[in-house]
Write a protein that holds these residues in place. Structure first.
Motif, PDB file in Angstrom:
ATOM      1  N   ARG A 117     -14.358 -22.261  17.245  1.00 51.62           N
ATOM      2  CA  ARG A 117     -14.330 -22.438  18.706  1.00 51.62           C
ATOM      3  C   ARG A 117     -13.747 -23.796  19.087  1.00 51.62           C
ATOM      4  NH1 ARG A 117     -20.120 -19.772  20.627  1.00 51.62           N
ATOM      5  NH2 ARG A 117     -19.630 -17.667  19.904  1.00 51.62           N
TER       6      ARG A 117
ATOM      7  N   SER B 202      -6.119 -20.872   7.966  1.00 54.80           N
ATOM      8  CA  SER B 202      -5.614 -20.245   9.196  1.00 54.80           C
ATOM      9  C   SER B 202      -5.399 -21.297  10.269  1.00 54.80           C
ATOM     10  CB  SER B 202      -6.574 -19.167   9.691  1.00 54.80           C
ATOM     11  OG  SER B 202      -6.575 -18.082   8.799  1.00 54.80           O
TER      12      SER B 202
ATOM     13  N   ASN C 257      -9.497 -16.239  16.020  1.00 53.68           N
ATOM     14  CA  ASN C 257     -10.191 -15.582  17.131  1.00 53.68           C
ATOM     15  C   ASN C 257     -11.394 -14.766  16.662  1.00 53.68           C
ATOM     16  OD1 ASN C 257      -8.651 -16.609  19.247  1.00 53.68           O
ATOM     17  ND2 ASN C 257      -7.075 -15.066  18.957  1.00 53.68           N
ATOM     18  N   GLU C 258     -11.269 -14.120  15.498  1.00 51.74           N
ATOM     19  CA  GLU C 258     -12.419 -13.377  14.962  1.00 51.74           C
ATOM     20  C   GLU C 258     -13.603 -14.317  14.726  1.00 51.74           C
ATOM     21  OE1 GLU C 258     -11.606 -11.140  11.392  1.00 51.74           O
ATOM     22  OE2 GLU C 258      -9.931 -10.102  12.366  1.00 51.74           O
ATOM     23  N   TRP C 259     -13.334 -15.467  14.129  1.00 56.92           N
ATOM     24  CA  TRP C 259     -14.401 -16.432  13.889  1.00 56.92           C
ATOM     25  C   TRP C 259     -14.977 -16.951  15.200  1.00 56.92           C
ATOM     26  CZ3 TRP C 259     -17.471 -17.376  10.058  1.00 56.92           C
ATOM     27  CH2 TRP C 259     -17.097 -17.007   8.765  1.00 56.92           C
TER      28      TRP C 259
ATOM     29  N   GLU D 120     -22.175 -19.484   8.370  1.00 65.31           N
ATOM     30  CA  GLU D 120     -21.186 -18.746   9.177  1.00 65.31           C
ATOM     31  C   GLU D 120     -21.236 -19.189  10.631  1.00 65.31           C
ATOM     32  OE1 GLU D 120     -21.091 -14.534   8.662  1.00 65.31           O
ATOM     33  OE2 GLU D 120     -20.661 -14.693   6.529  1.00 65.31           O
TER      34      GLU D 120
ATOM     35  N   GLN E 241      -5.445 -14.235  14.652  1.00 66.31           N
ATOM     36  CA  GLN E 241      -6.485 -13.205  14.587  1.00 66.31           C
ATOM     37  C   GLN E 241      -7.702 -13.700  13.810  1.00 66.31           C
ATOM     38  OE1 GLN E 241      -4.108 -10.008  12.974  1.00 66.31           O
ATOM     39  NE2 GLN E 241      -3.814  -9.079  15.005  1.00 66.31           N
ATOM     40  N   VAL E 242      -7.459 -14.365  12.681  1.00 62.67           N
ATOM     41  CA  VAL E 242      -8.575 -14.910  11.895  1.00 62.67           C
ATOM     42  C   VAL E 242      -9.354 -15.920  12.736  1.00 62.67           C
ATOM     43  CG1 VAL E 242      -9.166 -16.389   9.923  1.00 62.67           C
ATOM     44  CG2 VAL E 242      -7.518 -14.519   9.640  1.00 62.67           C
TER      45      VAL E 242
ATOM     46  N   THR F 211     -18.228 -20.803  12.885  1.00 66.20           N
ATOM     47  CA  THR F 211     -17.905 -20.342  14.236  1.00 66.20           C
ATOM     48  C   THR F 211     -17.746 -21.526  15.185  1.00 66.20           C
ATOM     49  OG1 THR F 211     -18.976 -18.216  13.908  1.00 66.20           O
ATOM     50  CG2 THR F 211     -18.734 -18.957  16.184  1.00 66.20           C
TER      51      THR F 211
ATOM     52  N   ARG G 214     -15.390 -15.480  17.929  1.00 66.30           N
ATOM     53  CA  ARG G 214     -16.219 -14.473  18.607  1.00 66.30           C
ATOM     54  C   ARG G 214     -17.603 -14.313  17.988  1.00 66.30           C
ATOM     55  NH1 ARG G 214     -11.176 -11.663  18.966  1.00 66.30           N
ATOM     56  NH2 ARG G 214     -11.608 -10.567  17.028  1.00 66.30           N
ATOM     57  N   ARG G 215     -17.808 -14.831  16.832  1.00 64.00           N
ATOM     58  CA  ARG G 215     -19.092 -14.647  16.136  1.00 64.00           C
ATOM     59  C   ARG G 215     -20.179 -15.527  16.750  1.00 64.00           C
ATOM     60  NH1 ARG G 215     -17.569 -14.135   9.753  1.00 64.00           N
ATOM     61  NH2 ARG G 215     -15.917 -12.587  10.027  1.00 64.00           N
TER      62      ARG G 215
END
Length: 190
Positions: free
Chosen positions: A129, A73, A96-98, A121, A93-94, A125, A100-101
């Motif tokens: 970021r 991604s 941004n999802e990561w 994980e 989206q992928v 993240t 946010r974790r």
């Protein structure tokens, strides 16, 4: 780093000037015959340690697949940036999802050494970021692809004076390109 580094181990050399861009190099030869360097969970553990993101747990197969998906991604977004295109929405989206974790938490040890706490994980993240921070700032204009493409598909940040860096690594791609040019000039002179 010498030019003697085994081609396979180059994926584990942090030379791109940005940790997330170095992650992209774990899929080598993208333009010709892609070669996966994160084949096993232990490979991701090794890469995270080299990237100074050592974690409390060992990578699972699920986390390995997730790391590869995140890497790809980021790669697609970076390619869009390099080509002056709009990044693909699913890849954003992928990413941004990561981002946010929950991320790794920095800690300090008794000898005042820095260390991380958290799992794989959480390390992914951190990488997501860092990618967001790079891509959402003017530093994204410093992203380059090695001039040795298609032989090399490494992406790096050009922080050189005058922003004239052409190769991912002078000892690898730069010296090979210069040698090829020298041989062409010499053959043409004969």
């Amino acid at each position: 780093m010498s030019g003697e580094v085994n081609r396979e181990d180059r994926a584990f050399q942090l030379i791109s000037g940005h940790r997330t861009l170095d992650l992209l190099a774990t899929l080598r030869d993208r333009h010709r015959d892609p070669s996966e360097c994160l084949r096993t969970p232990a490979d991701l553990d090794r890469w995270l340690a080299v990237a100074e993101l050592e974690v409390d747990t060992r990578t699972t197969e699920v986390e390995l697949r997730a790391a590869r998906r995140l890497r790809e991604s980021v790669y697609r977004v970076v390619q869009a940036v390099l080509h002056g295109e709009r990044p693909p929405t699913p890849e954003l989206q992928v990413l941004n999802e990561w981002a946010r974790r929950p991320a790794l938490a920095p800690q300090i040890g008794p000898n005042l050494e820095g260390q991380w706490t958290g799992g794989v994980e959480s390390a992914l993240t951190v990488l997501a970021r860092e990618a967001v921070e790079l891509l959402a700032t003017p530093d994204r204009k410093l992203i380059r692809e090695c001039a040795a493409a298609p032989e090399c598909s490494r992406i790096y940040l050009d922080r050189s004076p005058g922003r004239g860096r052409r190769w991912c690594h002078m000892g690898w791609c730069g010296s090979n390109a210069k040698m090829r040019a020298y041989r062409r000039r010499r053959a043409a002179a004969v």
